[in-house]
Write a protein that holds these residues in place. Structure first.
Motif, PDB file in Angstrom:
ATOM      1  N   ASN A   1       0.838  -1.182   0.000  1.00 10.25           N
ATOM      2  CA  ASN A   1       0.000   0.000   0.000  1.00 10.25           C
ATOM      3  C   ASN A   1       0.879   1.241   0.000  1.00 10.25           C
ATOM      4  OD1 ASN A   1      -2.342   1.730   0.495  1.00 10.25           O
ATOM      5  ND2 ASN A   1      -3.334  -0.134   1.271  1.00 10.25           N
ATOM      6  N   LEU A   2       0.253   2.388   0.183  1.00 11.45           N
ATOM      7  CA  LEU A   2       1.000   3.643   0.241  1.00 11.45           C
ATOM      8  C   LEU A   2       1.796   3.728   1.544  1.00 11.45           C
ATOM      9  CD1 LEU A   2      -1.750   6.097  -1.059  1.00 11.45           C
ATOM     10  CD2 LEU A   2       0.198   5.191  -2.336  1.00 11.45           C
TER      11      LEU A   2
ATOM     12  N   GLY B   1      -2.870   5.237   3.577  1.00 10.94           N
ATOM     13  CA  GLY B   1      -3.395   4.242   2.638  1.00 10.94           C
ATOM     14  C   GLY B   1      -4.780   3.774   3.046  1.00 10.94           C
TER      15      GLY B   1
ATOM     16  N   THR C   1      -5.206   1.092  -2.082  1.00 11.35           N
ATOM     17  CA  THR C   1      -4.409   2.122  -2.741  1.00 11.35           C
ATOM     18  C   THR C   1      -2.979   1.623  -2.864  1.00 11.35           C
ATOM     19  OG1 THR C   1      -4.052   3.146  -0.570  1.00 11.35           O
ATOM     20  CG2 THR C   1      -5.849   4.022  -1.919  1.00 11.35           C
TER      21      THR C   1
ATOM     22  N   GLN D   1       0.823   1.993  -5.586  1.00 10.76           N
ATOM     23  CA  GLN D   1       1.417   2.535  -6.800  1.00 10.76           C
ATOM     24  C   GLN D   1       0.652   2.059  -8.029  1.00 10.76           C
ATOM     25  OE1 GLN D   1       5.368   0.667  -6.585  1.00 10.76           O
ATOM     26  NE2 GLN D   1       4.842  -0.469  -8.425  1.00 10.76           N
TER      27      GLN D   1
END
Length: 369
Positions: A271-272, A276, A296, A298
């Motif tokens: 995830n981020l 996220g 979420t 990339q």
């Protein structure tokens, strides 16, 4: 199976064709002779003399003798003709079976790349050949996949053992080294090896379908997985949202919980770095119940996503250095879904991140409902 030798199918068909032809000829002669007895005026000319010259017309006994000789000759001809013709016809009819048998022998010897590829229009033999070719293709693909899996599993299991060996060698050569640091590193490596072994066991159990089925509500399974992984998600500054309808599948509660937990864990890990999100939804369709996990992250390409469900394919660009994992998360999900006659679909999420959809058959009604 050890069988006693017997007649070939071609010879049996040949004898059958000839016997049927002989039977038809004998039956025809019997019918003709019966009709001669019932209606003698139809056939054989009775003994008589011609009015001019006193010559004799052939009598009944001479005619019957000639008829008998002709009948015997005709039956012998029919027998020979039936045997020769039946042998040729049986050979032509069984030619496709001969090709299928040859392909079977090659497959038994390990040559799975061979295909029958029987030409011609559809019939029973060609349906059998096409089914056999399909079976060979699937078997070849599965064996190749198992070989890759065995090679990858051996490599993955060898890595922690090699690290452990290296750490022990260093500790033996350096007696003044801090034992606490060595124990911590050995504990980490051993934990990773245990996780990998347990993942392999779950994967094997799912592939063998050796589990008891019962009604399982995927919405409750999703909530349980989210609640279990919530501290892990909060530590990474990731929000989990669950929604959807009651979605009842028919399968193993433990394996379906493992499936959902793996999906949510995968969505948290990949995830981020901060802020996220993970969305878990369940829905019901006329022929299936659907579990969807999105996160979420990339931006991903379709080509990259298509490899994520392969065993030990971690996707180096998706892996965070603080949690490598065994590389079997989505492979286990795929195996569990297939063991429940379901499907796993992975697709890049619009914008960024990953969308994973599991479709399982709708559970049959309860016995007491």
């Amino acid at each position: 199976m050890d069988r006693q030798p017997g007649l070939s199918v071609r010879l049996k068909l040949t004898i059958s064709y000839a016997a049927f032809l002989m039977l038809a000829g004998i039956l025809l002669l019997v019918i003709w002779m019966v009709l001669q007895q019932l209606y003698p005026q139809w056939g054989i000319i009775r003994e008589a003399r011609s009015g001019i010259g006193g010559a004799f017309v052939p009598g009944r006994s001479n005619t019957q003798r000639a008829f008998t000789e002709i009948s015997v000759a005709t039956l012998l001809f029919l027998m020979v003709f039936g045997l020769v013709g039946g042998w040729i016809l049986a050979g032509r009819m069984l030619a496709p079976l001969t090709r299928i048998t040859e392909a079977t022998r090659l497959a038994a010897d390990g040559s799975l790349a061979h295909r029958v590829r029987l030409p011609g229009r559809k019939d029973e033999f060609r349906e059998l050949a096409d089914s056999f070719d399909t079976m060979l293709a699937r078997l070849e693909s599965q064996i190749a996949e198992q070989q890759r899996f065995a090679a990858n599993a051996s490599h993955e299991l060898r890595t922690p053992l090699a690290i452990t060996q290296t750490l022990l060698d260093v500790a033996r050569n350096d007696p003044n080294r801090n034992p606490g640091e060595l124990v911590d590193r050995l504990h980490f490596v051993n934990t990773r090896a245990i996780d990998l072994t347990e993942a392999l066991l779950v994967l094997s159990r799912a592939d063998q379908r050796s589990f008891t089925r019962e009604h399982v509500d995927l919405s409750l399974t999703a909530e349980e997985a989210a609640e279990t992984l919530l501290p892990f998600a909060e530590k990474r500054d990731i929000t989990i949202e669950t929604s959807g309808d009651l979605a009842t599948a028919f399968g193993s509660p433990a394996l379906l919980l493992q499936l959902t937990t793996n999906l949510v864990h995968n969505a948290i890990v990949h995830n981020l770095p901060e802020h996220g999100k993970v969305w878990i939804t369940t829905s019901v369709h006329p022929d299936a119940v659907v579990l969807t996990v999105e996160n979420t992250g990339q931006r991903l390409s379709a080509a990259m996503v298509s490899t994520f469900a392969e065993p030990f394919q971690r996707g180096s660009q998706r892996v965070r250095t603080d949690h490598v994992g065994a590389g079997l998360g989505l492979a286990i999900v795929k195996s569990i879904a297939q063991a429940h006659d379901g499907t796993l679909t992975l697709a890049p999420r619009p914008g960024s991140g990953l969308s994973v959809t599991v479709r399982l058959p709708v559970a049959p009604p309860h016995a007491d409902s």
